[in-house]
Design a protein around this motif. Structure first.
Motif, PDB file in Angstrom:
ATOM      1  N   TYR A  22     -16.072   6.224  -2.105  1.00 56.40           N
ATOM      2  CA  TYR A  22     -15.398   4.989  -2.498  1.00 56.40           C
ATOM      3  C   TYR A  22     -14.576   5.239  -3.771  1.00 56.40           C
ATOM      4  O   TYR A  22     -14.736   6.260  -4.459  1.00 56.40           O
TER       5      TYR A  22
ATOM      6  N   PHE B 277     -14.748  -5.167   2.522  1.00 55.26           N
ATOM      7  CA  PHE B 277     -14.851  -3.702   2.529  1.00 55.26           C
ATOM      8  C   PHE B 277     -15.318  -3.265   3.914  1.00 55.26           C
ATOM      9  O   PHE B 277     -16.299  -3.788   4.462  1.00 55.26           O
TER      10      PHE B 277
ATOM     11  N   LYS C  63      -6.378   4.015   5.287  1.00 55.49           N
ATOM     12  CA  LYS C  63      -7.688   4.322   5.871  1.00 55.49           C
ATOM     13  C   LYS C  63      -8.245   5.648   5.363  1.00 55.49           C
ATOM     14  O   LYS C  63      -9.417   5.938   5.581  1.00 55.49           O
TER      15      LYS C  63
ATOM     16  N   TYR D 184      -5.277  -2.634   4.388  1.00 58.44           N
ATOM     17  CA  TYR D 184      -6.018  -1.709   3.531  1.00 58.44           C
ATOM     18  C   TYR D 184      -5.226  -1.448   2.251  1.00 58.44           C
ATOM     19  O   TYR D 184      -4.030  -1.117   2.304  1.00 58.44           O
ATOM     20  N   CYS D 185      -5.918  -1.554   1.121  1.00 59.13           N
ATOM     21  CA  CYS D 185      -5.222  -1.379  -0.162  1.00 59.13           C
ATOM     22  C   CYS D 185      -4.679   0.040  -0.309  1.00 59.13           C
ATOM     23  O   CYS D 185      -3.550   0.225  -0.805  1.00 59.13           O
TER      24      CYS D 185
ATOM     25  N   LEU E 189     -13.738   1.316   2.514  1.00 56.30           N
ATOM     26  CA  LEU E 189     -12.306   1.061   2.381  1.00 56.30           C
ATOM     27  C   LEU E 189     -12.066  -0.396   1.979  1.00 56.30           C
ATOM     28  O   LEU E 189     -12.481  -1.328   2.683  1.00 56.30           O
TER      29      LEU E 189
ATOM     30  N   SER F 297       0.870  -1.169   0.000  1.00 58.45           N
ATOM     31  CA  SER F 297       0.000   0.000   0.000  1.00 58.45           C
ATOM     32  C   SER F 297       0.905   1.215   0.000  1.00 58.45           C
ATOM     33  O   SER F 297       1.518   1.527   1.033  1.00 58.45           O
TER      34      SER F 297
ATOM     35  N   TYR G  36     -10.256  -3.773   1.823  1.00 54.65           N
ATOM     36  CA  TYR G  36      -9.299  -4.481   2.692  1.00 54.65           C
ATOM     37  C   TYR G  36      -8.931  -5.787   1.990  1.00 54.65           C
ATOM     38  O   TYR G  36      -9.780  -6.652   1.748  1.00 54.65           O
TER      39      TYR G  36
ATOM     40  N   ASN H 205     -16.333   3.203   7.151  1.00 54.05           N
ATOM     41  CA  ASN H 205     -15.839   4.107   8.207  1.00 54.05           C
ATOM     42  C   ASN H 205     -16.519   5.453   8.012  1.00 54.05           C
ATOM     43  O   ASN H 205     -16.268   6.141   7.018  1.00 54.05           O
TER      44      ASN H 205
END
Length: 640
Positions: free
Chosen positions: A342, A309, A278, A274-275, A418, A262, A420, A312
């Motif tokens: 997104y 996903f 956050k 997380y790709c 997010l 990432s 993941y 948040n």
């Protein structure tokens, strides 16, 4: 006498230095008595000689000393040097006088040196390289390694590099459909061919080999790496010539990627991460590294993503009153619905050696939006110009997803979705036939290598060649052309073995082996001796058994099994026999009419055998001082 004088005449000194008649008589008597003792001591030898005479044993007549001398040519001389018959050599006696030898026949001293000796058996398929410095079995196998192989090795750094389970397909074109079909059937038959691959340490057989639609299907079910592949051919006749070879491969299992990043932060493969972090933002990047798969230029790759996903949001989604109205109704509560934020669009890229370039993908293109259920798949073709790049101080083959658009990026009531990542696996498949980088064929000890990276579209390569003929033979490889009139070869043979058949001596003239005339001093390798070969023309430089040189072949006239074979302990060039000879001054003899039938006898040889037996080491040493000759092998000395 002195002892007796001391007893009977103690006053007289029995001394040779005493000048008196008694001393003189004593000396005369002693010398005469000593002669009598010598005559009595000779009686046993006289009796022994008379006994041999009664048996008819006669003393051998004197013969000149004979031996073998080897001439060497000075380093740097490229032409043969003719040594005439009667060339004079000498050694020195202890008293300094010379002993003269002369060569018995002419020879051409060649600068060619014996480089290698090979044994070949066409019927049993045996080729062995022998060490000329050691004992060599002639016309029979030894314990040396068998160099005879019929192999075709196929190399490609990308197509044939498989970690884990996979399939390889091989296509062959011989130029004729019927011949091609027959060759593929043979190469798919375990009775004729064995397919193996290298794992970097040892060679392993493929788990299954089959034929399908004119292709050879090779299945690999074992874990571990695979490099080049090889087919070992056997039980075939004639020759096989191919015009092209094509290969494809595919993986049979999901291969986890080597690394996920990432931005510049590695994600643990066990837990994921997380790709894009956050807080997603435009131009954030997610990297995938897979050195084995992503380096396969032209292959179709399918990526499988295991993702979830996580939402948040900081927005209070509970119902609450709106206080900006004139009248507030307790039933008039408002619920705030947050806006989803997104990743709406990404672009996939690869490194081409100069910079990051667009990678065109198919499948779930927007798999980071959260709108597609897991697992998600993406496919693309590995570009031909993909290159390794260093990320996080480690170089490898990377692709990346770079964020281009974010839906509701500037919303005041955001609900971040997010992505993941839990894991990414891949599979590859070469849909199109690929050309190998190299082809290496081994036949009859020779190796042929074809470099197909040089844009060779059409070629003819012999991948199988049966050893011609039906013979057992010794191949002698020389560093230079050993032609001469004659070429002299000394064979030092241990023991005596009768072959009971003739021997052929042949040289390779650039087209084929042709027989040459010779004089055999070994009686068909029954004992040590010199063989004189009459080679008129210079020989061409040729490759046999992967060694380049000038070749002489020696073989029995018939292929016959024999329990005992000659054992040769040495092969020496430029050897010739020599004899001890001395030329006296010119002498003339006169005869008259009355002297009809007059005979003259020369006694020119006397005590020759004793000289040679007395000074064998001098013969070895002093002949070595001659400008053109030396005798430098103990086994040759023993024949003098």
């Amino acid at each position: 006498m002195a002892e007796l004088a001391s007893q009977y005449l103690p006053e007289w000194r029995a001394d040779r230095d005493t000048e008196d008649p008694a001393a003189a008589l004593t000396a005369l008597y002693s010398e005469m008595f000593a002669q009598t003792i010598d005559r009595f001591n000779a009686v046993p030898l006289k009796l022994y000689t008379e006994y041999l005479n009664l048996l008819g044993v006669t003393e051998p007549t004197p013969v000149p000393a004979k031996g073998i001398v080897r001439f060497t040519v000075h380093e740097g001389v490229t032409d043969s040097i003719f040594v005439e018959k009667g060339t004079r050599l000498f050694i020195s006696r202890e008293n300094g006088s010379p002993v003269i030898y002369e060569t018995d026949n002419a020879v051409e001293a060649t600068p060619a040196k014996l480089a290698s000796v090979y044994y070949a058996d066409s019927r049993d398929g045996v080729i062995q390289k022998l060490n000329p410095e050691n004992q060599m079995c002639f016309f029979g196998p030894s314990r040396a390694e068998n160099l005879q192989k019929h192999n075709l090795r196929i190399l490609h750094d990308e197509v044939l590099s498989i970690n884990g389970k996979g399939t390889v397909e091989v296509t062959i074109d011989c130029g004729n459909p019927q011949i091609t079909s027959a060759v593929i059937r043979k190469l798919s038959d375990p009775a004729n061919a064995t397919w193996i691959y290298s794992d970097g340490v040892k060679e392993m057989p493929f788990d299954s080999v089959s034929e399908s639609a004119g292709r050879i299907i090779l299945e690999k079910e074992k874990k571990g790496p695979m490099g080049d592949i090889r087919v070992l051919m056997k039980n075939m006749t004639g020759e096989i010539i191919i015009q092209s070879v094509g290969i494809t491969s595919r993986s049979k299992e999901e291969i986890p990627v080597d690394e996920m990043l990432s931005e510049n932060l590695p994600l643990e493969p066990e837990t994921g991460g997380y790709c894009f972090g956050k807080n997603i933002a435009t131009f954030d990047s997610f990297y995938l590294r897979e050195d084995n798969v992503f380096s396969k230029k032209g292959a179709e790759v399918v990526l499988t993503f295991d993702m979830s996903f996580i939402q948040n949001s900081t927005v209070d989604t509970r119902a609450h009153y709106v206080f900006d109205k004139d009248i507030i109704d307790k039933n008039d509560k408002v619920t705030i619905t947050p806006e989803d934020v997104y990743v709406s669009r990404v672009v996939w890229e690869y490194f081409n050696g100069y910079g990051w370039s667009r990678l065109f993908v198919k499948g779930d293109k927007n798999l980071f939006s959260g709108k597609v259920e897991s697992p998600m798949r993406l496919s693309f073709t590995i570009p031909d110009d993909i290159a390794p790049v260093a990320e996080t101080a480690e170089e490898g083959y990377y692709i990346r997803a770079r964020v281009v658009d974010i839906e509701n990026q500037w919303s005041n009531i955001p609900n971040y979705i997010l992505p993941y990542i839990k894991g990414v696996t891949c599979r590859f498949d070469y849909a199109q036939k690929q050309t190998p980088q190299y082809l290496i064929a081994e036949n009859n000890g020779n190796t042929t290598k074809l470099d197909l990276k040089k844009d060779i579209n059409e070629y003819r390569m012999k991948i199988y060649e049966e050893m011609p003929g039906n013979f057992r033979a010794m191949y002698l490889c020389f560093t230079a052309s050993p032609h001469g009139l004659p070429l002299s070869l000394m064979f030092d043979i241990n023991g005596r073995v009768s072959l009971d058949q003739g021997i052929r001596y042949e040289v390779f003239d650039g087209t084929a082996f042709r027989q040459v005339s010779y004089e055999d001093g070994t009686d068909c390798f029954e004992h040590s001796g010199i063989v004189n070969l009459y080679l008129h023309d210079e020989l061409p430089r040729t490759v046999f058994f992967s060694e380049e040189g000038y070749w002489l072949r020696i073989s029995p006239e018939n292929y016959r099994n024999q329990d005992n074979v000659p054992v040769v302990t040495g092969i020496f060039t430029n050897c010739v026999r020599c004899s001890q000879k001395e030329h006296s001054e010119e002498m003339t003899f006169s005869t008259g009419v009355q002297e009809a039938g007059k005979k003259i006898r020369k006694n020119a040889i006397h005590n020759v055998a004793g000289i040679v037996q007395k000074h064998p080491k001098h013969l070895q040493h002093d002949l070595g001082t001659h400008p053109l000759s030396h005798l430098n092998h103990p086994s040759v000395i023993s024949h003098c």
